[in-house]
Motif scaffolding. Structure first.
Motif, PDB file in Angstrom:
ATOM      1  N   LEU A   5       7.013   2.142   0.901  1.00 30.49           N
ATOM      2  CA  LEU A   5       5.633   2.110   1.396  1.00 30.49           C
ATOM      3  C   LEU A   5       5.706   2.110   2.914  1.00 30.49           C
ATOM      4  N   LYS A 105      10.261   8.638  -3.500  1.00 35.24           N
ATOM      5  CA  LYS A 105       9.064   9.000  -2.743  1.00 35.24           C
ATOM      6  C   LYS A 105       8.794   8.013  -1.623  1.00 35.24           C
ATOM      7  N   LEU A 107       5.499   6.723   0.301  1.00 30.91           N
ATOM      8  CA  LEU A 107       4.038   6.741   0.303  1.00 30.91           C
ATOM      9  C   LEU A 107       3.566   6.304   1.675  1.00 30.91           C
ATOM     10  N   VAL A 203      -3.815   6.273  -4.254  1.00 31.46           N
ATOM     11  CA  VAL A 203      -2.363   6.045  -4.378  1.00 31.46           C
ATOM     12  C   VAL A 203      -1.888   6.430  -5.781  1.00 31.46           C
ATOM     13  N   LEU A 207       0.661   9.537  -6.533  1.00 28.21           N
ATOM     14  CA  LEU A 207       1.984   9.312  -7.126  1.00 28.21           C
ATOM     15  C   LEU A 207       2.068   9.867  -8.553  1.00 28.21           C
TER      16      LEU A 207
END
Ligand code: AMP
Length: 209
Positions: A5, A105, A107, A203, A207
């Protein structure tokens, strides 16, 4: 899922991590929470971290990299994890790559600086478990205590002067890592200027959850 994050202080990383941890059934590793726990316990790490945190500066890379590597080697991180507040510099991102950690990933939560100042001055958190609250957006339970029974406090670094310094540090040292991960095709960006619920919906959709 191995997820980072990314975003400035007050972007809502802790709040979104709380939701994602439950949804994905994986742990959130927050360097800020770990460093504050060390400060409360009065350990050598905590004493060192306090000097930096109180001024809104970053704790040295080698210190933070050490505690994250140690934490990621534990069993409950085997099936994935969410990193909140780490990496925060290019050397930290490189240390993760060099340790063989394959991130799925990143974010990136996007929000303007002035919204951050307003958010952070109203932010509160549980001294015991770190659960975030906000005087307007996520009020403390009527009991005045956290859902875990812990005491609710305002972080010492959530004052305007320190907040502005933390935002500056973010732009100078942390934002470049977005480019680092973008070049690896890992970045998913989400607008987090709205409410917690709006950001969370964005979010989840970004995702593909
Ligand atoms: P946070 O709770 O993520 O906002 O972090 C609070 C403070 O802890 C930051 O302003 C830094 O002083 C320190 N800190 C947290 N994570 C890191 C990191 N990855 N690298 C260096 N310092 C950090």
């Amino acid at each position: 899922m191995k997820l980072i994050l990314l975003g400035p202080p007050g972007a809502g990383k802790g709040t979104q991590a709380e939701v994602l941890t439950k949804k994905l059934g994986i742990e959130t590793i927050s360097t800020g929470v770990m460093l504050r726990a060390a400060m409360r316990d009065g350990t050598d790490l905590g004493k060192l971290a306090k000097e930096y945190i109180d001024q809104g500066k970053l704790v040295p890379d080698e210190v933070v990299v050490g505690i994250v590597k140690e934490r990621l080697s534990q069993d409950d991180c085997k099936n994935g994890f969410i990193l909140d507040g780490f990496p925060r510099t290019i050397p930290q991102a490189e240390a993760l790559t060099n340790a063989g950690v394959e991130i799925d990933k990143v974010l990136s939560l996007e929000v303007d600086d002035e919204i951050i100042v307003e958010r952070l001055t109203g932010r509160r958190e549980c001294k015991a478990c770190g659960t975030p609250y906000h005087i307007k957006n996520k009020p403390v339970p009527e009991s005045g205590k956290c859902v875990c029974g812990g005491e609710i406090i305002q972080r010492a670094d959530d004052n305007e002067e320190t907040i502005r310094n933390r935002i500056k540090v973010y732009h100078e040292q942390t934002e470049p890592i977005k480019e680092y991960y973008a070049s690896l095709g890992k970045v998913v960006s989400v607008d987090s200027a709205g409410t917690v619920e709006e950001t969370n919906a964005a979010v989840i959709s970004a995702l593909g959850l």
